[in-house]
Write a protein that holds these residues in place. Structure first.
Motif, short mmCIF file in Angstrom:
data_model
loop_
_atom_site.label_atom_id
_atom_site.label_comp_id
_atom_site.label_asym_id
_atom_site.label_seq_id
_atom_site.Cartn_x
_atom_site.Cartn_y
_atom_site.Cartn_z
N SER A 19 0.81 -1.22 0.00
CA SER A 19 0.00 0.00 0.00
C SER A 19 0.85 1.28 0.00
O SER A 19 0.36 2.34 -0.35
CB SER A 19 -0.96 0.01 1.19
N GLN A 20 2.11 1.18 0.39
CA GLN A 20 3.01 2.33 0.33
C GLN A 20 3.77 2.38 -1.00
O GLN A 20 4.74 3.11 -1.15
CB GLN A 20 4.03 2.27 1.49
N ASN A 21 3.31 1.57 -1.95
CA ASN A 21 3.92 1.49 -3.28
C ASN A 21 5.38 1.06 -3.24
O ASN A 21 6.20 1.47 -4.05
CB ASN A 21 3.78 2.80 -4.06
N ARG A 22 5.70 0.22 -2.27
CA ARG A 22 7.03 -0.36 -2.21
C ARG A 22 6.96 -1.78 -2.74
O ARG A 22 6.04 -2.54 -2.40
CB ARG A 22 7.54 -0.38 -0.77
N ASN A 23 7.92 -2.13 -3.53
CA ASN A 23 7.97 -3.49 -4.07
C ASN A 23 8.50 -4.44 -3.01
O ASN A 23 9.51 -4.18 -2.37
CB ASN A 23 8.87 -3.56 -5.30
N VAL A 24 7.79 -5.53 -2.85
CA VAL A 24 8.25 -6.63 -2.01
C VAL A 24 8.55 -7.77 -2.98
O VAL A 24 7.65 -8.27 -3.66
CB VAL A 24 7.17 -7.05 -0.99
N ILE A 25 9.81 -8.12 -3.09
CA ILE A 25 10.22 -9.18 -4.02
C ILE A 25 10.74 -10.34 -3.19
O ILE A 25 11.53 -10.15 -2.26
CB ILE A 25 11.30 -8.67 -5.00
N LEU A 47 3.47 -12.67 2.85
CA LEU A 47 3.06 -11.27 2.79
C LEU A 47 2.27 -10.79 4.01
O LEU A 47 2.00 -9.59 4.12
CB LEU A 47 2.23 -11.02 1.53
N ALA A 48 1.92 -11.67 4.91
CA ALA A 48 1.12 -11.28 6.09
C ALA A 48 1.67 -10.03 6.79
O ALA A 48 0.90 -9.13 7.13
CB ALA A 48 0.99 -12.44 7.05
N PRO A 49 2.99 -9.90 7.00
CA PRO A 49 3.50 -8.69 7.67
C PRO A 49 3.34 -7.40 6.85
O PRO A 49 3.43 -6.31 7.38
CB PRO A 49 4.98 -8.97 7.89
N HIS A 50 3.12 -7.52 5.55
CA HIS A 50 3.04 -6.36 4.67
C HIS A 50 1.62 -5.92 4.39
O HIS A 50 1.41 -4.98 3.65
CB HIS A 50 3.74 -6.68 3.33
N LEU A 51 0.64 -6.60 4.98
CA LEU A 51 -0.76 -6.31 4.69
C LEU A 51 -1.51 -5.95 5.96
O LEU A 51 -1.29 -6.56 7.00
CB LEU A 51 -1.43 -7.53 4.03
N PRO A 52 -2.43 -4.99 5.88
CA PRO A 52 -3.20 -4.63 7.07
C PRO A 52 -4.18 -5.73 7.50
O PRO A 52 -4.46 -5.90 8.66
CB PRO A 52 -3.95 -3.36 6.64
N VAL A 53 -4.69 -6.48 6.55
CA VAL A 53 -5.58 -7.60 6.85
C VAL A 53 -5.12 -8.78 6.02
O VAL A 53 -4.49 -8.62 4.98
CB VAL A 53 -7.06 -7.29 6.53
N ARG A 54 -5.46 -9.96 6.45
CA ARG A 54 -5.06 -11.16 5.70
C ARG A 54 -6.10 -11.47 4.62
O ARG A 54 -7.21 -11.86 4.93
CB ARG A 54 -4.93 -12.34 6.64
N PRO A 55 -5.74 -11.25 3.38
CA PRO A 55 -6.70 -11.51 2.32
C PRO A 55 -6.90 -13.01 2.10
O PRO A 55 -6.02 -13.81 2.38
CB PRO A 55 -6.05 -10.87 1.09
N HIS A 56 -8.06 -13.35 1.63
CA HIS A 56 -8.38 -14.74 1.36
C HIS A 56 -7.88 -15.18 -0.01
O HIS A 56 -7.69 -16.35 -0.25
CB HIS A 56 -9.88 -14.99 1.47
N ASN A 57 -7.70 -14.23 -0.89
CA ASN A 57 -7.21 -14.61 -2.21
C ASN A 57 -6.34 -13.51 -2.80
O ASN A 57 -6.45 -12.36 -2.45
CB ASN A 57 -8.37 -14.93 -3.15
N PHE A 58 -5.48 -13.92 -3.66
CA PHE A 58 -4.62 -13.02 -4.41
C PHE A 58 -4.85 -13.31 -5.87
O PHE A 58 -5.30 -14.39 -6.24
CB PHE A 58 -3.14 -13.30 -4.12
N HIS A 59 -4.49 -12.35 -6.68
CA HIS A 59 -4.45 -12.58 -8.11
C HIS A 59 -2.98 -12.80 -8.45
O HIS A 59 -2.14 -11.95 -8.16
CB HIS A 59 -5.00 -11.39 -8.88
N LEU A 60 -2.67 -13.94 -8.99
CA LEU A 60 -1.31 -14.24 -9.43
C LEU A 60 -1.28 -14.13 -10.94
O LEU A 60 -2.10 -14.74 -11.63
CB LEU A 60 -0.90 -15.65 -9.00
#
Length: 103
Positions: A19-25, A47-60
């Motif tokens: 959300s801060q527009n930083r790339n996490v690689i 990615l849990a530490p990088h997200l405010p909530v734990r999403p149930h799905n991602f788009h890969l």
């Protein structure tokens, strides 16, 4: 899940923009015989530490090799459908997109 030997293991580089527009690689190792859902599970944990909530799905989205059209990876497909051979270790292979937030 199927049993694997080391010849089935591939390393994949993934990129997520937080959300801060930083790339996490980050890199994961998976078996080509696993389902894409295994990648999604690993992404959630990493990615849990990088997200405010734990999403149930991602788009890969597969972005490697660059000669292919970018395509969304379906969780029920095998990883080998997208990466039949070992990808170049110096490239980003998958973009990770969070689900749209309900605002």
């Amino acid at each position: 899940m199927t049993t694997t030997d080391n010849s089935d293991i591939i390393s994949l580089n993934l990129r997520f923009r937080n959300s801060q527009n930083r790339n996490v690689i980050f890199m994961i190792e998976v078996s080509k015989n696993d389902l894409v859902s295994v990648i999604a599970d690993r992404v959630r944990a990493i990615l849990a530490p990088h997200l405010p909530v734990r999403p149930h799905n991602f788009h890969l989205q597969q972005i490697y090799p660059t000669s292919i059209q970018r395509r969304r990876m379906q969780p029920e497909n095998m990883i080998s459908d997208y990466f039949p051979e070992n990808p170049d270790e110096d490239m980003i292979h998958i973009f990770v997109y969070p689900p749209l937030s309900p605002e």
